[in-house]
Scaffold this motif. Sequence first.
Motif, PDB file in Angstrom:
ATOM      1  N   GLU A   1       0.836  -1.198   0.000  1.00  0.00           N
ATOM      2  CA  GLU A   1       0.000   0.000   0.000  1.00  0.00           C
ATOM      3  C   GLU A   1       0.880   1.261   0.000  1.00  0.00           C
ATOM      4  O   GLU A   1       1.723   1.456   0.872  1.00  0.00           O
TER       5      GLU A   1
ATOM      6  N   GLU B   1     -11.109  -0.428   2.744  1.00  0.00           N
ATOM      7  CA  GLU B   1     -10.612   0.262   3.938  1.00  0.00           C
ATOM      8  C   GLU B   1      -9.086   0.236   4.019  1.00  0.00           C
ATOM      9  O   GLU B   1      -8.479   1.158   4.567  1.00  0.00           O
ATOM     10  N   SER B   2      -8.473  -0.815   3.471  1.00  0.00           N
ATOM     11  CA  SER B   2      -7.033  -1.009   3.625  1.00  0.00           C
ATOM     12  C   SER B   2      -6.207  -0.320   2.551  1.00  0.00           C
ATOM     13  O   SER B   2      -5.047   0.031   2.793  1.00  0.00           O
ATOM     14  N   TRP B   3      -6.792  -0.146   1.371  1.00  0.00           N
ATOM     15  CA  TRP B   3      -6.040   0.391   0.239  1.00  0.00           C
ATOM     16  C   TRP B   3      -6.550   1.789  -0.084  1.00  0.00           C
ATOM     17  O   TRP B   3      -7.556   1.953  -0.748  1.00  0.00           O
ATOM     18  N   LYS B   4      -5.841   2.791   0.398  1.00  0.00           N
ATOM     19  CA  LYS B   4      -6.248   4.185   0.211  1.00  0.00           C
ATOM     20  C   LYS B   4      -5.326   4.940  -0.741  1.00  0.00           C
ATOM     21  O   LYS B   4      -5.753   5.869  -1.413  1.00  0.00           O
ATOM     22  N   LYS B   5      -4.049   4.582  -0.778  1.00  0.00           N
ATOM     23  CA  LYS B   5      -3.084   5.276  -1.634  1.00  0.00           C
ATOM     24  C   LYS B   5      -2.902   4.558  -2.967  1.00  0.00           C
ATOM     25  O   LYS B   5      -2.770   5.193  -4.008  1.00  0.00           O
TER      26      LYS B   5
ATOM     27  N   ALA C   1     -16.310   4.104  -4.166  1.00  0.00           N
ATOM     28  CA  ALA C   1     -15.138   4.357  -3.325  1.00  0.00           C
ATOM     29  C   ALA C   1     -13.936   4.841  -4.135  1.00  0.00           C
ATOM     30  O   ALA C   1     -12.865   5.079  -3.564  1.00  0.00           O
TER      31      ALA C   1
END
Length: 230
Positions: free
Chosen positions: A137, A184-188, A214
């Motif tokens: 990530e 929720e875990s992968w934002k970047k 999302a």
Amino acid sequence: WEEGGPSLAARAGRETLPQHVDKMSSLPFVDVIYIRCDWRNVQSRPGRLDLEPVFDLALDAARRKGLRVAFRIQLSNQSFQPEQLALPEFLRDRIPIVKIGRIRGGQAGEYREPRYDHPEFQKAFVELNDLLAARFEGDPLIEWMDLMQYGFWGEGHTSDYPNPFPDYLTAERTFVSMTERQLESWKKTPLAVNTQPDISNVGNRTVIDMAVRAGAWLRSDSIIVEEPIQ
């Protein structure tokens, strides 16, 4: 590296895996090196990743040649069945496996799918996702990660074979929860969701809608002869 592994030449010993990655990444039209491998290719024991060498080779090639890397970890893969499941060995006696139909072409055996809704599968999946996010990530070399979805190759289907769930609501609830965890875990690092029609009745419409809302990317690579046009 695709669902069958590296190139035929590499599998036959006519070239090494480093030679294969270097050759592929040197093609003038390549901008992303793509890895699609089984769960067993990235984890062989609880609590840590055990990545196949192709990951380091791909990242090194991308770094040297100004490329990016993308990947999908397959929770199921028909390519090695019935002999080999996508699940790591350490999970196979903890998760129920369902036979969903005989392999076409007269081969012995049946395709098999894990019970994705089983608590042991869900516990292991949460760990897998969290380990992958901790490692990749936000890594500037990673272009995207394909959403880990249901079924063959993780694309949201098992062709025209049945799914292993007891009912539609259980299937949809399971994959909504798994999608939420990944979002929720992968934002970047962007996620990409496969636009597979819900031919296997596992909640794809809801999953695609959630992912798009999302900010996930869309990917489509299916063929007319297997399913409705995407």
